[in-house]
Design an enzyme around this catalytic site. Structure first.
Site, short mmCIF file in Angstrom:
data_model
loop_
_atom_site.label_atom_id
_atom_site.label_comp_id
_atom_site.label_asym_id
_atom_site.label_seq_id
_atom_site.Cartn_x
_atom_site.Cartn_y
_atom_site.Cartn_z
N ASP A 135 0.85 -1.19 0.00
CA ASP A 135 0.00 0.00 0.00
C ASP A 135 0.89 1.24 0.00
OD1 ASP A 135 -2.48 -1.35 0.06
OD2 ASP A 135 -2.38 -1.55 2.23
N ASP A 153 -6.87 -1.44 -4.87
CA ASP A 153 -7.99 -1.09 -3.99
C ASP A 153 -8.90 -0.05 -4.64
OD1 ASP A 153 -6.85 -2.79 -2.07
OD2 ASP A 153 -5.75 -1.14 -1.13
#
Length: 173
Positions: A135, A153
């Protein structure tokens, strides 16, 4: 009741008619995977784990690892979650491909599914290659940070919103 279309049987009232088949939708999914993976590679090459670089007053780039699911759900579990979420992502991808084949003519529906497919497989690749999801997008306001996330995402979330819009449009018809 079934109708014939190019020698193939199709249920009457099917909403999948038209379109160019599943190919373009799978292609969009692959493009999303590539975008996701290339951005992660760039971050991994230029950031140390935990490093954060401010971009604006509300957005940073940061290198973070997520061994769990959304919002680091089950991140502290004993390691089994890597395989659980990998299997879940693969199962979701197979189901999405099946839906794309059945409904290839529904543009918004399939666009949404293609983004979700690309996002799901982008995170599956991370779990298989790194053992965790990479991330790097960090939004914050007044000291509160939204959990870091990635391009995969984004595809999943945008796709989910588009599925809701598609369903609302369908209900109105």
């Amino acid at each position: 009741m079934a109708t014939r279309n190019n020698g193939k049987s199709k249920a009457a009232g099917s909403k999948s008619g038209g379109g160019h088949g599943v190919g373009p939708w799978l292609g969009l999914g692959v493009i999303w995977i590539l975008l996701d993976q290339l951005t992660k590679i760039a971050i991994l090459k230029t950031f140390a784990y935990g490093e954060s670089r401010p971009i604006t007053g509300f957005f940073n780039l940061v290198l973070a690892y997520n061994r769990g699911a959304a919002f680091s759900f089950l991140a502290a579990a004993g390691g089994w979650q890597r395989w659980f979420f990998t299997g879940l992502g693969v199962a979701a991808a197979l189901f999405i491909v099946w839906l794309l084949k059945r409904h290839s003519g529904q543009k918004l529906f399939c666009f949404a599914l293609a983004l979700i497919l690309g996002g799901a497989l982008g995170n599956v690749i991370d779990r298989l290659v790194y053992g965790h999801v990479v991330d790097f997008l960090d939004f914050h306001l007044r000291g509160y940070h939204w959990p870091a996330f990635n391009v995969a995402d984004c595809g999943i979330c945008i796709g989910a919103v588009l599925l809701i819009i598609d369903e609302l449009r369908r209900v109105r018809r």
